[in-house]
Scaffold this active site. Structure first.
Site, PDB file in Angstrom:
ATOM      1  N   ALA A 247      73.715  62.122 133.198  1.00 10.20           N
ATOM      2  CA  ALA A 247      73.904  63.238 134.149  1.00 10.20           C
ATOM      3  C   ALA A 247      74.264  64.566 133.487  1.00 10.20           C
ATOM      4  O   ALA A 247      74.566  65.531 134.187  1.00 10.20           O
ATOM      5  CB  ALA A 247      74.924  62.912 135.235  1.00 10.20           C
ATOM      6  N   ALA A 248      74.190  64.636 132.151  1.00  6.06           N
ATOM      7  CA  ALA A 248      74.470  65.933 131.506  1.00  6.06           C
ATOM      8  C   ALA A 248      73.438  66.969 131.952  1.00  6.06           C
ATOM      9  O   ALA A 248      73.770  68.122 132.241  1.00  6.06           O
ATOM     10  CB  ALA A 248      74.460  65.787 129.993  1.00  6.06           C
ATOM     11  N   GLY A 249      72.176  66.539 132.035  1.00  2.49           N
ATOM     12  CA  GLY A 249      71.124  67.459 132.493  1.00  2.49           C
ATOM     13  C   GLY A 249      71.328  67.839 133.954  1.00  2.49           C
ATOM     14  O   GLY A 249      71.093  68.987 134.352  1.00  2.49           O
ATOM     15  N   ASP A 250      71.784  66.887 134.752  1.00  3.48           N
ATOM     16  CA  ASP A 250      72.052  67.181 136.171  1.00  3.48           C
ATOM     17  C   ASP A 250      73.183  68.189 136.291  1.00  3.48           C
ATOM     18  O   ASP A 250      73.133  69.117 137.105  1.00  3.48           O
ATOM     19  CB  ASP A 250      72.428  65.896 136.923  1.00  3.48           C
ATOM     20  CG  ASP A 250      71.299  64.889 136.918  1.00  3.48           C
ATOM     21  OD1 ASP A 250      70.128  65.312 136.841  1.00  3.48           O
ATOM     22  OD2 ASP A 250      71.588  63.684 136.987  1.00  3.48           O
TER      23      ASP A 250
HETATM   24  O1  RIB Z   1      70.315  61.823 135.522  1.00  2.00           O
HETATM   25  C1  RIB Z   1      71.148  60.711 135.673  1.00  2.00           C
HETATM   26  C2  RIB Z   1      70.798  59.977 136.919  1.00  2.00           C
HETATM   27  O2  RIB Z   1      69.489  59.471 136.802  1.00  2.00           O
HETATM   28  C3  RIB Z   1      71.662  58.776 137.200  1.00  2.00           C
HETATM   29  O3  RIB Z   1      72.796  59.076 137.971  1.00  2.00           O
HETATM   30  C4  RIB Z   1      70.705  57.823 137.899  1.00  2.00           C
HETATM   31  O4  RIB Z   1      71.021  57.603 139.224  1.00  2.00           O
HETATM   32  C5  RIB Z   1      69.326  58.455 137.735  1.00  2.00           C
HETATM   33  O5  RIB Z   1      68.877  59.030 138.883  1.00  2.00           O
END
Ligand code: RIB
Length: 309
Positions: A247-250
């Site tokens: 989730a770093a990119g998120d």
């Molecule tokens: O980018 C990380 C996410 O990718 C995770 O939380 C997982 O659910 C996938 O969607």
């Protein structure tokens, strides 16, 4: 300015291990964790923790995971009026994290792929009322592409995170104000290598030529490369000890949206998003790793500017 995220919600099952198993191999793990995830949900929570005026649009199942995800949205102050429920299970991701903090992820979309054109119609108001629309590629591609068309039709700023990457129709690029691939996704979108700085710059230029407003390539610990309307170049990342890059990119995308929604310049928004990403990799999990505004502001105060574009 309101940020609307149209995307996936999932529950993550994460196994920690020293080394990833190879094909046909069994390895012993160290721990297993369950926590909310899904790229759309993660980006939405990241933006909400950093700026506040955020809405989520998506689909969950009528099950315990769906209820937990909806509770999370509400606890984070995120509008959930267009997070619909269906009879399929809520999306799930199986994640492996090794001793170096690297990850491998398999997403089973389930309810996320039940989000269709009719649901997009029902959520039209959310798009019209937002200033920024942030999208990824964990819903059905045809529905996601239509959401981009609608956002552009209404004159919204579109941030598109092409993850997990597959091809985009050529007509979509000019509708995207900020396209945010990582190096792997950049390579998938262009068919070009994207490892060295020169390769990244050349591949990003290809996406700009297709009509994209700004191409922002996230390069992990190396920071980001921007081929933008006003400048081209690398913005160096912050050097931190990464324990889990899930989730770093998120986190980066949610923070970029938050920064832009506040009127930051792109250079400042990139530094802000880099700082948020650097904080997230120091914590485990997807949603549990996302920093709040006070964390990011104090991190930025504590770190001298490394490099300015
Ligand atoms: O980018 C990380 C996410 O990718 C995770 O939380 C997982 O659910 C996938 O969607």
């Amino acid at each position: 300015m309101r940020i609307t995220v149209i995307g996936s919600l999932a529950m993550d099952q994460t196994a920690e291990m020293d080394v990833f198993p190879s094909d046909g191999q069994t390895v012993m793990g160290n721990a297993v964790r369950y926590s909310p995830g899904g790229k759309g949900n993660n980006q939405c929570v990241a933006a909400a923790r950093l700026s506040g005026n955020v809405e989520m649009v998506g689909m969950i199942g009528s099950d315990a995971n769906g209820r937990e995800l909806r509770s999370l949205l509400r606890a984070e102050g995120i509008a959930d009026r267009f997070v619909f429920s269906c009879d399929l299970p809520t999306g799930m991701a199986q994640i492996q994290v090794n001793g170096s903090g690297q990850n491998r992820i398999c997403v089973v979309p389930s309810a996320n792929h039940a989000f269709g054109f009719g649901d997009l119609d029902r959520a039209d108001e959310a798009i019209r009322e937002s200033g920024i629309v942030l999208l990824q590629m964990e819903l059905r591609n045809d529905v996601t592409f239509e959401a981009v068309r609608r956002a552009k039709k209404y004159g919204k700023t579109v941030i598109f995170n092409p993850a997990p990457a597959s091809g985009l129709p050529d007509e979509l690029y000019p509708m995207i104000d900020y396209l945010t691939p990582n190096e792997t996704e950049l390579s998938v979108l262009t068919g070009l290598p994207a490892e060295t700085p020169e390769q990244i710059a050349a591949a990003a230029a290809v996406l700009r030529k297709r009509g994209t407003g700004n191409v922002i390539v996230t390069c992990g610990a190396r920071g980001v490369y921007a081929d933008a309307e006003n400048f081209c170049g690398f913005s160096e990342g912050f050097r931190v000890h990464a324990v889990d890059t899930v989730a770093a990119g998120d986190c980066f995308n949610g923070a970029l949206a938050a920064g832009l929604s506040e009127g930051m310049s792109l250079a400042d928004a990139l530094r802000f998003a880099n700082a948020a990403g650097a904080l997230s990799v120091q914590r485990k999990g997807a949603v549990p790793s996302l920093p709040n505004r006070a964390d990011v502001d104090s991190f930025l105060r504590a770190h001298a500017r490394v490099e300015h574009i």
